[in-house]
Design an enzyme around this catalytic site. Structure first.
Site, short mmCIF file in Angstrom:
data_model
loop_
_atom_site.label_atom_id
_atom_site.label_comp_id
_atom_site.label_asym_id
_atom_site.label_seq_id
_atom_site.Cartn_x
_atom_site.Cartn_y
_atom_site.Cartn_z
N ASN A 9 1.49 -1.96 -34.90
CA ASN A 9 0.32 -2.79 -34.46
C ASN A 9 0.43 -3.95 -33.69
OD1 ASN A 9 -2.10 -3.81 -34.38
ND2 ASN A 9 -2.31 -4.47 -36.51
N TRP A 10 0.46 -3.87 -32.26
CA TRP A 10 0.92 -5.01 -31.28
C TRP A 10 0.06 -6.16 -31.56
CZ3 TRP A 10 2.38 -2.39 -26.29
CH2 TRP A 10 3.37 -1.37 -26.55
N LYS A 11 -1.17 -5.97 -31.92
CA LYS A 11 -2.23 -7.10 -32.11
C LYS A 11 -2.59 -7.69 -30.64
CE LYS A 11 -1.09 -7.90 -36.57
NZ LYS A 11 -0.82 -8.85 -38.03
N HIS A 95 -8.87 -3.84 -40.15
CA HIS A 95 -7.69 -4.69 -40.27
C HIS A 95 -8.39 -5.79 -41.01
CE1 HIS A 95 -4.33 -7.26 -39.60
NE2 HIS A 95 -3.33 -6.12 -39.43
N GLU A 97 -7.41 -8.80 -40.46
CA GLU A 97 -7.77 -10.02 -39.32
C GLU A 97 -9.14 -9.68 -38.65
OE1 GLU A 97 -4.25 -9.40 -37.03
OE2 GLU A 97 -3.06 -10.15 -38.66
N GLU A 167 -2.52 -3.20 -46.92
CA GLU A 167 -1.89 -4.10 -46.01
C GLU A 167 -2.26 -5.62 -47.17
OE1 GLU A 167 -0.58 -3.45 -41.83
OE2 GLU A 167 -2.64 -4.47 -41.85
N GLY A 173 2.12 -11.02 -41.67
CA GLY A 173 2.89 -12.16 -40.65
C GLY A 173 3.47 -13.33 -41.38
N SER A 213 4.68 -7.60 -43.26
CA SER A 213 6.09 -7.89 -43.31
C SER A 213 7.13 -6.94 -43.22
CB SER A 213 6.39 -9.21 -43.94
OG SER A 213 5.61 -10.29 -43.37
N GLY A 234 3.55 -5.12 -37.93
CA GLY A 234 3.08 -5.89 -36.95
C GLY A 234 4.22 -6.54 -36.11
N GLY A 235 4.58 -7.79 -36.18
CA GLY A 235 5.64 -8.52 -35.91
C GLY A 235 6.84 -7.73 -35.40
#
Ligand code: PGA
Length: 255
Positions: A9-11, A95, A97, A167, A173, A213, A234-235
């Site tokens: 997930n590149w966001k 998600h 966010e 999640e 993150g 993470s 993600g990251g």
């Protein structure tokens, strides 16, 4: 047999060319295996990313969101139909966010799931509790409620197209990860809920991903859990050098 999935997930990261370079890099450095790699790029790269991976059945492209209506006066939004029309196959829905920053309710998320399925997209449905809820100890009840209100109006047949991503918000993150046991407990609870409501066969076939993470150094342990079928990353999905080892950890996982 459940599909093992490593999803990135590149966001809101990577400009156009950076993103395409990353797709090329990941494609070049992965071999065909029993792991399905899904890359959720920003909208801008979707079409070209699909073109780049068109002959590769092991890499699929996902959108990170869609609108719940089919069309209309919704400035700045993208519909599920628009995504399907350029051959997008997957879409992340709900998600945390978006639940937080865009005030997406369980009801809107359920409508997005419906819109996605109607357009022929496969939803990657996200759920997960805050730290406060975990500290108070009612995380399973909270997540089951998200599943119930976001997904359980669907038929068992419709649910076959859905991937669930657990999640925990406190792990996204932050560098904090759920322990393998915490992840397993929640995944077991989600699968049990699906089984009770929609039947054991469906529950056993659904892929449930862990997100929060996931890194090269914790992926093996997380994926070794019986009910963890992969990760939503993600990251660590923003560089081939950190995402490829996570894909490999899943390839090497015997469970
Ligand atoms: P993270 O993000 O891996 O950076 O924690 C996961 C996600 O939000 O999907």
């Amino acid at each position: 047999m459940r599909t093992k999935i490593a999803a990135g997930n590149w966001k809101m990261n990577k400009n156009y060319q950076e993103g395409l370079n990353l797709v090329l890099d990941i494609q070049k450095n992965t071999q065909p295996s029993d792991v399905l790699v899904i890359l959720a790029t920003p909208f801008l790269q979707l079409k070209e990313a699909i073109h780049i991976t068109r002959y590769n059945p092991h890499i699929k492209i996902a959108a990170q969101n869609c609108h719940h209506e089919e069309k209309g006066a919704y400035t700045g939004e993208v519909s599920a139909n628009m995504l399907a029309a350029i051959n997008v196959e997957y879409v992340i829905i709900g998600h945390s966010e978006r639940r937080q920053y865009n005030r997406e309710s369980n009801e809107i998320i359920a409508q997005k799931v419906n819109a996605a399925l109607k357009a022929g997209l496969k939803p990657i449905f996200c759920c997960g509790e805050s730290l406060e809820i975990r500290n108070e100890g009612w995380q399973e009840r909270f997540v089951n409620n998200q599943i119930e209100r976001g997904l359980l109006h669907l038929s068992a047949e419709e649910l076959e197209s859905v991937i669930i991503a657990y999640e925990p918000i406190w792990a996204i993150g932050t560098g904090l990860t759920a322990s393998p046991e915490q992840a397993q407990d929640m995944h077991f609870s989600i699968r049990k809920k699906i089984s009770e409501e929609k039947g054991e066969k469906l529950a056993q076939n659904m892929s449930i991903l862990y997100g929060g993470s996931v890194k090269p150094n914790n992926a093996t342990q997380l994926f070794s859990q019986k009910d963890v079928d992969g990760g939503l990353v993600g990251g660590a999905s923003l560089k081939a050098s950190t995402f490829i080892p996570i894909i490999q950890a899943l390839e090497n996982d015997p469970t």
